[in-house]
Scaffold this motif. Structure first.
Motif, PDB file in Angstrom:
ATOM      1  N   PHE A 367     -35.499  72.416   3.545  1.00 13.29           N
ATOM      2  CA  PHE A 367     -36.115  71.257   4.194  1.00 13.29           C
ATOM      3  C   PHE A 367     -37.156  70.740   3.211  1.00 13.29           C
ATOM      4  CE2 PHE A 367     -38.942  68.970   7.038  1.00 13.29           C
ATOM      5  CZ  PHE A 367     -38.122  68.481   8.041  1.00 13.29           C
ATOM      6  N   ALA A 368     -36.828  69.675   2.455  1.00 11.98           N
ATOM      7  CA  ALA A 368     -37.662  69.297   1.318  1.00 11.98           C
ATOM      8  C   ALA A 368     -37.844  67.782   1.224  1.00 11.98           C
ATOM      9  CB  ALA A 368     -37.041  69.814   0.020  1.00 11.98           C
ATOM     10  N   ASN A 369     -39.026  67.394   0.776  1.00  9.15           N
ATOM     11  CA  ASN A 369     -39.344  65.994   0.461  1.00  9.15           C
ATOM     12  C   ASN A 369     -39.165  65.059   1.649  1.00  9.15           C
ATOM     13  OD1 ASN A 369     -39.866  66.747  -2.252  1.00  9.15           O
ATOM     14  ND2 ASN A 369     -37.687  66.567  -2.743  1.00  9.15           N
ATOM     15  N   ASN A 370     -39.413  65.569   2.829  1.00  9.51           N
ATOM     16  CA  ASN A 370     -39.345  64.758   4.031  1.00  9.51           C
ATOM     17  C   ASN A 370     -40.741  64.252   4.395  1.00  9.51           C
ATOM     18  OD1 ASN A 370     -36.418  65.252   4.892  1.00  9.51           O
ATOM     19  ND2 ASN A 370     -37.199  67.336   4.620  1.00  9.51           N
ATOM     20  N   LEU A 371     -40.792  63.114   5.073  1.00  9.35           N
ATOM     21  CA  LEU A 371     -42.048  62.506   5.503  1.00  9.35           C
ATOM     22  C   LEU A 371     -42.142  62.588   7.014  1.00  9.35           C
ATOM     23  CD1 LEU A 371     -44.585  60.728   4.828  1.00  9.35           C
ATOM     24  CD2 LEU A 371     -43.092  58.732   5.214  1.00  9.35           C
ATOM     25  N   ILE A 372     -43.261  63.124   7.508  1.00  7.09           N
ATOM     26  CA  ILE A 372     -43.478  63.265   8.946  1.00  7.09           C
ATOM     27  C   ILE A 372     -44.797  62.598   9.286  1.00  7.09           C
ATOM     28  CG2 ILE A 372     -43.761  64.861  10.874  1.00  7.09           C
ATOM     29  CD1 ILE A 372     -42.288  66.306   7.758  1.00  7.09           C
ATOM     30  N   VAL A 373     -44.752  61.507  10.054  1.00  9.47           N
ATOM     31  CA  VAL A 373     -45.957  60.761  10.418  1.00  9.47           C
ATOM     32  C   VAL A 373     -45.926  60.480  11.915  1.00  9.47           C
ATOM     33  CG1 VAL A 373     -47.302  58.662  10.078  1.00  9.47           C
ATOM     34  CG2 VAL A 373     -46.085  59.685   8.143  1.00  9.47           C
ATOM     35  N   ASN A 374     -46.974  60.894  12.613  1.00  9.78           N
ATOM     36  CA  ASN A 374     -47.109  60.610  14.042  1.00  9.78           C
ATOM     37  C   ASN A 374     -48.418  59.895  14.313  1.00  9.78           C
ATOM     38  OD1 ASN A 374     -44.696  61.797  14.598  1.00  9.78           O
ATOM     39  ND2 ASN A 374     -45.491  63.345  15.989  1.00  9.78           N
ATOM     40  N   ASP A 375     -48.400  58.921  15.235  1.00 13.17           N
ATOM     41  CA  ASP A 375     -49.622  58.217  15.620  1.00 13.17           C
ATOM     42  C   ASP A 375     -50.605  59.145  16.321  1.00 13.17           C
ATOM     43  OD1 ASP A 375     -48.724  55.873  14.558  1.00 13.17           O
ATOM     44  OD2 ASP A 375     -48.054  55.013  16.464  1.00 13.17           O
ATOM     45  N   THR A 376     -50.090  60.094  17.069  1.00 17.16           N
ATOM     46  CA  THR A 376     -50.953  61.043  17.772  1.00 17.16           C
ATOM     47  C   THR A 376     -51.228  62.231  16.866  1.00 17.16           C
ATOM     48  OG1 THR A 376     -49.140  62.339  18.725  1.00 17.16           O
ATOM     49  CG2 THR A 376     -49.807  60.360  19.908  1.00 17.16           C
ATOM     50  N   SER A 377     -52.144  63.076  17.308  1.00 18.09           N
ATOM     51  CA  SER A 377     -52.486  64.268  16.528  1.00 18.09           C
ATOM     52  C   SER A 377     -51.555  65.433  16.826  1.00 18.09           C
ATOM     53  CB  SER A 377     -53.931  64.688  16.830  1.00 18.09           C
ATOM     54  OG  SER A 377     -54.086  64.970  18.217  1.00 18.09           O
ATOM     55  N   VAL A 378     -50.598  65.213  17.696  1.00 14.98           N
ATOM     56  CA  VAL A 378     -49.697  66.293  18.105  1.00 14.98           C
ATOM     57  C   VAL A 378     -48.578  66.440  17.079  1.00 14.98           C
ATOM     58  CG1 VAL A 378     -48.143  67.135  19.899  1.00 14.98           C
ATOM     59  CG2 VAL A 378     -50.217  65.869  20.522  1.00 14.98           C
ATOM     60  N   GLY A 379     -48.419  67.643  16.544  1.00 17.96           N
ATOM     61  CA  GLY A 379     -47.354  67.895  15.589  1.00 17.96           C
ATOM     62  C   GLY A 379     -46.008  67.997  16.278  1.00 17.96           C
ATOM     63  N   PRO A 380     -44.936  67.578  15.624  1.00 15.77           N
ATOM     64  CA  PRO A 380     -43.624  67.559  16.274  1.00 15.77           C
ATOM     65  C   PRO A 380     -42.855  68.872  16.204  1.00 15.77           C
ATOM     66  CG  PRO A 380     -43.455  66.559  14.119  1.00 15.77           C
ATOM     67  CD  PRO A 380     -44.909  66.914  14.300  1.00 15.77           C
TER      68      PRO A 380
END
Length: 750
Positions: A367-380
C-alpha cells in the motif's frame, strides 16, 4: 413481402503488400415482420445489413446468425435509431462471426429466455468478433422479482458491447454478465466500453449486480475482459456493483456516481483496476473497491465522498479462508495498491471479514504512495486483524492512522484545490495520489445520444395540486386522473369510503391546510399500493370503526403479490384510531415480495390497534430477502397497541445487502405489544436488521424490544430511552457467540 433496396454499399478490403484492391457489393434488406426477417437471414453475405422497419416488434424471438468477415460484418439495425421497439416477451440472440447489432430499444416487457440479448444461439453456437452497440434496455424486467435473468449475456470471444443504455432492472440477475462456461468463452478478450448503466433500484437481497465477469466455478480461469469508460449512475442493486470472478481483467476509466456498493474483486487473480473515479457525494453506502484473491493491482483511482463500510467500504482488503474452496474467500496475496486518492472517504478497512472462518490475513502486499485526506479529524482506517502482511510506504495523510501503519504514512496538513479535470489535488505537487493527467469521463459520452438519462423515481409533491370535496367519488376520480407526483387535497369533511382506493403512481393525499378530514372505510383496506405506486398521507384522521368485522384488516397494504417496482410510503401529522373491530388489524402490511425503499411515520397518534403498526415480515425463507430498506418512526404516540410497532424481518446469512435500516426516535409507547396473539410478545421485533437506532423513546407498560442479530456486523444502538414497567431489551446473536454486539447506553429503568 421483403423489399430489396437497389442501393449498394461497397465494402472494400485493401491488401497493402500486393497493392491490390477488391470490392464486394453489399445489400440492405428492409423487413417489416419476423417472417420477412427469417427469409432475409438465409440470404445474407458479408457486408449485408438487415434493416428493421420502425415500429413496435412485439413477442419476437429473434436469432441473428451469419458469417461476416473482418471489415465486412453482417449488420442488424433499426431503420431509424431508437424507433424500433422490442416489447412484450422478446429476445435477441446472435451467433456466428463478425456480426453487428445496433440502434434497438427493449422496453415494455421482459425476455422469456435467460437473457434479453445473448451472444450465442445455444451452448454449441456462439458469437465471435461481434458487436452490440447503440442499444437501449429500459426496465425490461421480469414481473416476478425473484425470477433471475440477464439483460446481456456475453459468450464467445472478441466481442464488444458499447455505447448502450441500461437502466431500471428490477428483477433478480446481473444486468450484464460475461459467461465463461466453456473453453470457447474463456480468455475471451471482450470489450465493454462507453455504456451508460443507469439507476438500478435496491433489490433487497443477493442478485442485484450490475456487471459480473465470470462465476466462482470458473474463477481461476482468465477472462481478459476490458471494461473501460463506462458510467455507473446510482446502480444500487446490492453490495457488489461489479463482481469480478475471473482473472486478468482490466477495469479502467469508469465513473461511479452515487452508486451504493463496490467494484469487487470477488474471485480470480491478477486483475488490473486503474484510472477509475468514484464520487459518492456522501450518499448512504457509497463504496469504492474491495480486494480479494491474488495479484490484484489497484492504481491511480480517485475516490471521493464515500460513506460505505465493511464489505461496502470506500476501500477494503479482506481476510481469506485458509485453503479456501473455490466459492469462498481466497487469501489476499501480492496485492499492489498505489497512487490512489482517498478524499473524504469515511472507511478504509483492512482484514475485513475476519472471523473464525476467514482467518487468513492479507500477505505479501503493498500500500504505497496513496493520498488520504479527510475534512474531519477522524481517520478512515480500521484494522480487523494482523496487517503486517501489507507493506505501507510513502503514503500521505492529514489524519492520524493506526500504530501498525505509522511508519509508512506521512502525517501532515494537506490543502486541496480543484484541478482542471474537476478533481481535488494538493496545492503543492506531490508524488502521492492520482496523476493530474487523469481524464474524467463525461456521462454525455456514454450510452446513446437519442435516449434520455433521466432518474426514474418521481418525488412526492413534485407535480400539480388538485383540491377535491370530501366525497368518495371526488377522491376516487382524482386518484384515477392524477399524474405521478400530484397532490390531492381534501376539503373538510367526515366521509366513509366504500371501496378500496388503488394507488398505482406516486401520490400525496392530504387535508387542506387547517381542515379536519375524517376517513372511515368499509372494505378490508382503505388504500392498496399497486405496482408502480407510492403513497404519502398527511393531516388525516383515519378510523377503522366501520371496517368489516373480520381479522387481518389494514389501513394500507401493498398488493398481495407480484410487485416488481420498489415503492415508498410516508405518513405525517395524522390521527389513526379504532383499528380493533376484530383481531390482527394492522395499520400497514406488506405483500409477499414487495419492497419499500423507505417507510416514514412521523407525528402520528395511534390508539386502539389490535394488530401491528408496520408488518414487514413476509419473507420467511431465510434467503436474505426482506420487505423494506429504510423504516423511520419519529415523534409518534402509540397507545393501546396489541401488536408490535414494527415487525421487520430479514432471515438467513447472506451478506449481499446493506439493510434493513430502522430508526425509532422520540416516540411514546404505552401498553404496546402484549396481546395474546402477539408471538413473540414484543413492542418492537427486529430480526436480521443491519442498522438499528432506538433513541429518546418512552416505553410504559410495554412488551420488550426484541432484536435478533443474524449475520455480518449489525449496528444496533439503544440509547437514552425510558423503560417503565417494561422488560429490558432482549438481544440475541443467532450466528455468533455471545455477548451481543449492541450498544446500550444512558437508558433508564432497566
Amino acid at each position: 413481402m421483403m423489399t430489396r433496396l437497389s442501393t449498394r454499399l461497397f465494402a472494400c478490403s485493401f491488401t497493402l503488400l500486393s497493392l491490390s484492391v477488391s470490392c464486394a457489393s453489399a445489400k440492405d434488406y428492409v423487413v417489416g415482420n419476423i417472417e420477412q426477417y427469417r427469409n432475409a437471414l438465409s440470404t445474407l453475405s458479408p457486408g449485408d445489413a438487415v434493416v428493421l422497419q420502425n415500429g413496435v416488434w412485439e413477442d419476437v424471438d429473434m436469432l441473428f446468425k451469419g458469417q461476416g468477415e473482418s471489415g465486412a460484418p453482417i449488420t442488424l439495425k433499426a431503420q431509424t435509431a431508437g424507433e424500433v421497439i422490442f416489447s412484450g416477451e422478446s429476445s435477441l440472440r446472435l451467433a456466428g462471426q463478425h456480426l453487428v447489432v445496433r440502434d434497438l430499444v427493449f422496453k415494455d416487457g421482459y425476455s422469456p429466455r435467460s437473457a434479453v440479448v445473448e451472444f450465442r444461439e445455444n451452448d454449441d453456437n456462439l458469437a465471435f468478433h461481434s458487436r452490440v452497440t447503440n442499444i437501449v434496455i429500459d426496465n425490461y424486467s421480469n414481473p416476478d422479482k425473484q425470477e433471475s435473468d440477464y439483460w446481456v449475456a456475453m459468450y464467445g470471444q472478441h466481442n464488444r458491447l458499447d455505447h448502450s443504455h441500461f437502466a431500471g432492472k428490477t428483477n433478480k440477475g446481473v444486468t450484464v454478465a460475461v459467461r465463461l462456461t466453456s473453453a470457447d468463452s474463456q480468455q475471451n478478450q471482450h470489450k465493454i466500453d462507453h455504456n451508460y448503466f443507469g439507476y438500478r433500484p435496491i433489490f433487497g437481497s443477493n442478485g442485484g449486480e450490475t456487471l459480473r465477469i465470470g462465476t466462482s466455478h470458473h474463477s481461476l480461469t482468465d477472462s481478459l475482459t476490458v471494461v473501460e469508460n463506462n458510467y455507473f449512475d446510482r446502480t444500487n442493486g446490492e453490495v457488489e456493483i461489479i463482481s469480478v470472478k475471473s482473472g486478468k481483467n482490466t477495469l479502467r476509466g469508469n465513473v461511479f456516481h452515487e452508486a451504493r456498493g463496490t467494484l469487487t474483486l470477488r474471485h480470480g487473480n491478477n486483475n488490473l483496476i486503474e484510472n477509475n473515479i468514484f464520487i459518492g457525494n456522501k450518499q448512504d453506502h457509497t463504496g469504492g473497491i474491495r480486494v480479494i484473491n491474488k495479484g490484484q493491482t489497484v492504481r491511480n483511482n480517485y475516490l471521493q465522498g464515500l460513506t460505505g463500510y465493511r464489505f461496502g467500504s470506500g476501500f477494503a482488503i479482506m481476510n481469506g479462508v485458509p485453503d479456501s474452496p473455490i466459492n469462498r474467500y481466497h487469501q489476499v496475496e501480492n496485492a499492489t495498491v498505489t497512487n490512489n486518492s482517498f478524499i473524504n472517504v469515511e472507511h478504509i478497512q483492512l482484514a475485513v471479514g475476519s472471523d473464525q472462518e476467514r482467518s487468513a490475513p492479507p500477505a505479501s502486499s503493498t500500500f504505497a504512495n496513496n493520498l488520504i485526506v479527510n475534512d474531519t479529524s477522524v481517520g478512515p482506517f480500521t484494522l480487523f486483524d494482523d496487517v503486517s502482511g501489507i507493506t505501507f510506504d510513502g503514503n500521505t495523510a492529514n489524519v492520524d492512522v493506526p500504530a501498525p501503519l505509522k511508519d509508512g504514512v506521512n502525517i501532515q496538513s494537506v490543502s486541496l484545490e480543484q484541478h482542471s479535470n474537476g478533481l481535488l489535488y494538493p496545492k503543492t505537487e506531490t508524488s502521492t495520489g492520482v496523476s493530474r493527467e487523469l481524464t474524467v469521463l463525461d456521462k454525455r459520452d456514454t450510452g446513446v445520444p437519442w435516449y434520455p438519462k433521466t432518474f426514474p423515481v418521481v418525488a412526492f409533491d413534485s407535480a400539480d395540486t388538485v383540491r377535491v370535496n370530501a366525497s368518495y367519488s371526488a377522491i376516487e376520480r382524482a386518484i384515477e386522473a392524477a399524474s405521478a407526483g400530484d397532490i390531492i387535497e381534501i376539503q373538510a369533511g367526515d366521509l366513509t369510503i366504500p371501496s378500496v382506493l388503488y394507488i398505482d403512481k406516486p401520490l400525496t393525499i392530504r387535508s387542506v391546510k387547517g381542515a379536519t378530514v375524517s376517513l372511515a372505510f368499509e372494505r378490508s383496506t382503505l388504500f392498496e399500493i399497486k405496482d408502480g405506486g407510492s403513497l404519502k398521507l398527511e393531516g388525516l384522521h383515519i378510523s377503522g370503526a366501520k371496517s368489516p368485522d373480520t381479522h387481518s384488516n389494514s389501513v394500507v397494504r401493498t398488493q398481495k403479490w407480484g410487485m416488481s417496482s420498489n415503492y415508498r410510503f410516508e405518513v405525517y401529522n395524522s390521527l389513526i384510531t379504532d383499528l380493533n373491530v376484530n383481531h390482527s388489524f394492522q395499520f400497514f402490511t406488506s405483500g409477499k415480495g414487495a419492497f419499500a425503499d423507505r417507510i416514514i411515520i412521523d407525528n402520528i397518534a395511534f390508539s386502539d390497534v389490535s394488530g401491528d403498526i408496520l408488518k414487514l415480515d413476509k419473507e420467511h425463507e431465510d434467503l436474505g430477502i426482506y420487505n423494506a430498506e429504510y423504516v423511520t418512526l419519529t415523534s409518534n404516540q402509540f397507545t393501546n397497541i396489541t401488536g408490535a410497532i414494527t415487525r421487520l424481518y430479514r432471515g438467513g446469512t447472506d451478506e449481499s445487502t446493506f439493510g434493513p435500516h430502522f430508526i425509532l426516535k422520540n416516540n411514546t409507547l404505552r401498553d404496546v405489544g402484549q396481546g395474546k396473539r402477539t408471538t413473540p410478545s414484543a413492542s418492537v421485533l427486529l430480526h436480521g436488521v443491519q442498522v438499528a437506532s432506538l433513541a429518546n423513546n418512552t416505553f410504559e407498560n410495554c412488551a420488550p424490544v426484541i432484536v435478533n442479530h443474524t449475520v455480518g456486523e449489525p449496528q444496533t444502538r439503544i440509547i437514552a430511552n425510558q423503560f417503565t414497567d417494561t422488560p429490558s431489551p432482549q438481544i440475541t446473536e443467532l450466528n455468533a457467540a455471545p455477548p451481543h454486539t449492541a450498544t446500550l447506553r444512558d437508558n433508564k429503568g432497566i
